[in-house]
Design a protein around this motif. Structure first.
Motif, PDB file in Angstrom:
ATOM      1  N   ASN A  61      49.492  52.290  50.018  1.00 17.88           N
ATOM      2  CA  ASN A  61      50.195  51.866  48.570  1.00 17.88           C
ATOM      3  C   ASN A  61      51.202  50.151  49.138  1.00 17.88           C
ATOM      4  O   ASN A  61      52.249  50.682  50.278  1.00 17.88           O
ATOM      5  CB  ASN A  61      51.012  52.547  48.316  1.00 17.88           C
ATOM      6  N   THR A  62      50.998  49.133  49.085  1.00 24.87           N
ATOM      7  CA  THR A  62      52.155  48.294  49.690  1.00 24.87           C
ATOM      8  C   THR A  62      52.407  47.436  48.064  1.00 24.87           C
ATOM      9  O   THR A  62      52.492  46.499  48.279  1.00 24.87           O
ATOM     10  CB  THR A  62      50.970  47.249  50.092  1.00 24.87           C
ATOM     11  N   LYS A  63      52.977  47.872  47.197  1.00 29.51           N
ATOM     12  CA  LYS A  63      53.535  47.536  45.655  1.00 29.51           C
ATOM     13  C   LYS A  63      52.922  46.627  45.509  1.00 29.51           C
ATOM     14  O   LYS A  63      52.937  45.536  44.504  1.00 29.51           O
ATOM     15  CB  LYS A  63      54.477  47.518  46.137  1.00 29.51           C
ATOM     16  N   ASN A  64      51.122  46.843  45.594  1.00 30.15           N
ATOM     17  CA  ASN A  64      50.342  45.579  44.965  1.00 30.15           C
ATOM     18  C   ASN A  64      48.776  45.892  44.640  1.00 30.15           C
ATOM     19  O   ASN A  64      48.328  46.004  45.628  1.00 30.15           O
ATOM     20  CB  ASN A  64      50.508  44.200  46.079  1.00 30.15           C
ATOM     21  N   GLU A  65      48.238  46.388  43.925  1.00 29.24           N
ATOM     22  CA  GLU A  65      47.110  47.175  43.625  1.00 29.24           C
ATOM     23  C   GLU A  65      46.103  46.799  44.091  1.00 29.24           C
ATOM     24  O   GLU A  65      45.246  46.438  44.331  1.00 29.24           O
ATOM     25  CB  GLU A  65      47.490  47.292  42.231  1.00 29.24           C
ATOM     26  N   GLY A  66      45.942  45.014  43.876  1.00 30.35           N
ATOM     27  CA  GLY A  66      44.623  44.172  44.198  1.00 30.35           C
ATOM     28  C   GLY A  66      44.698  44.288  45.274  1.00 30.35           C
ATOM     29  O   GLY A  66      43.386  44.024  45.599  1.00 30.35           O
ATOM     30  N   ARG A  67      45.951  43.971  46.092  1.00 28.54           N
ATOM     31  CA  ARG A  67      45.973  43.807  47.681  1.00 28.54           C
ATOM     32  C   ARG A  67      45.588  45.233  48.076  1.00 28.54           C
ATOM     33  O   ARG A  67      44.194  45.286  49.434  1.00 28.54           O
ATOM     34  CB  ARG A  67      47.733  43.663  48.516  1.00 28.54           C
ATOM     35  N   ASP A  68      46.226  46.735  47.733  1.00 29.08           N
ATOM     36  CA  ASP A  68      45.162  47.908  47.966  1.00 29.08           C
ATOM     37  C   ASP A  68      43.925  48.085  47.575  1.00 29.08           C
ATOM     38  O   ASP A  68      43.468  48.762  48.809  1.00 29.08           O
ATOM     39  CB  ASP A  68      46.400  49.006  46.944  1.00 29.08           C
ATOM     40  N   GLU A  69      43.106  47.303  47.001  1.00 31.04           N
ATOM     41  CA  GLU A  69      41.620  48.011  46.768  1.00 31.04           C
ATOM     42  C   GLU A  69      41.481  47.286  47.113  1.00 31.04           C
ATOM     43  O   GLU A  69      40.353  47.627  47.779  1.00 31.04           O
ATOM     44  CB  GLU A  69      41.954  46.880  45.394  1.00 31.04           C
ATOM     45  N   HIS A  70      41.896  45.437  47.581  1.00 29.80           N
ATOM     46  CA  HIS A  70      40.770  44.761  49.553  1.00 29.80           C
ATOM     47  C   HIS A  70      41.490  46.319  50.348  1.00 29.80           C
ATOM     48  O   HIS A  70      40.333  45.625  50.993  1.00 29.80           O
ATOM     49  CB  HIS A  70      42.128  43.518  49.160  1.00 29.80           C
ATOM     50  N   LEU A  71      42.187  46.603  50.317  1.00 32.26           N
ATOM     51  CA  LEU A  71      42.140  46.969  51.900  1.00 32.26           C
ATOM     52  C   LEU A  71      41.376  48.404  51.941  1.00 32.26           C
ATOM     53  O   LEU A  71      41.331  48.687  53.090  1.00 32.26           O
ATOM     54  CB  LEU A  71      44.050  47.412  52.366  1.00 32.26           C
ATOM     55  N   ARG A  72      41.438  49.021  50.801  1.00 28.41           N
ATOM     56  CA  ARG A  72      40.330  50.254  51.045  1.00 28.41           C
ATOM     57  C   ARG A  72      38.822  49.481  51.424  1.00 28.41           C
ATOM     58  O   ARG A  72      38.249  50.446  51.147  1.00 28.41           O
ATOM     59  CB  ARG A  72      40.206  50.427  49.211  1.00 28.41           C
ATOM     60  N   GLY A  73      38.560  48.610  50.755  1.00 29.26           N
ATOM     61  CA  GLY A  73      37.219  47.721  50.568  1.00 29.26           C
ATOM     62  C   GLY A  73      36.639  47.876  52.127  1.00 29.26           C
ATOM     63  O   GLY A  73      37.405  48.490  52.934  1.00 29.26           O
TER      64      GLY A  73
END
Length: 182
Positions: A61-73
């Protein structure tokens, strides 16, 4: 300070596994992992103590869902292939008040030795009669050491994501009721 020996369980609701990384060379992005579990074995000889922690990497959780999805990918954590990050201590140096924990960190399918500078926050019994102990730990890792190499150049020629990642951990552990009465 005296602390109780035994097997302690991580209290995830009162613990933080956070990271800080420089973004675009000009600011810092902070993130945390929301789902974590672990066990701490405190020994009479403090340097014989050990800790094991497992982190659900998808809980980033970085408080930015788009960034979090990128990190999960696949560019970063690739949680489909590597759903957890683990830390298992191999050595403790120092005293209970201030010490170094050396251990094997496995992230993205790669295991490396990591050193964390740590200190005891204290031990107490809460209002519900649960014995708690807390620690703070910090360290730094290289993303590249774990095969996390994605990056992009900025207009000024810098990089979007720094290689160095600071780790900041605040861990609270509870002593199970059956051990509190022993």
């Amino acid at each position: 300070m005296s602390i109780t020996t035994g097997t302690w369980t991580l209290d995830a609701a009162h613990s933080d596994v956070d990271f800080v990384v420089r973004h675009a060379g000009i600011s810092k992005v902070r993130g945390s992992f929301q789902t974590v579990e672990g066990t701490l074995q405190l020994a009479e000889d403090f340097t014989a103590s050990s800790v094991e922690v497992t982190v659900d990497v998808a809980s980033v959780n970085t408080k930015n869902e788009g960034r979090d999805e990128h990190l999960r990918g696949t560019d970063f954590f690739d949680v489909a292939q590597h759903p957890t990050m683990t830390f298992r201590s191999t050595q403790v140096r120092g005293s209970a008040d201030e010490f170094t924990v050396v251990g094997e960190l496995t992230l993205h399918g790669v295991t490396r030795t990591v050193e964390l500078a740590a200190e005891l926050g204290g031990q107490d019994v809460d209002v519900f009669g649960t014995t708690r102990v807390g620690f703070e730990a910090t360290g730094e890792i290289s993303r590249k050491d774990f095969g996390l190499t994605w990056n992009a150049a900025t207009e000024a020629g810098g990089l979007m994501v720094s290689d160095k990642v600071k780790l900041e951990i605040g861990a609270a552990f509870v002593l199970p009721q059956d051990e509190q009465q022993a």
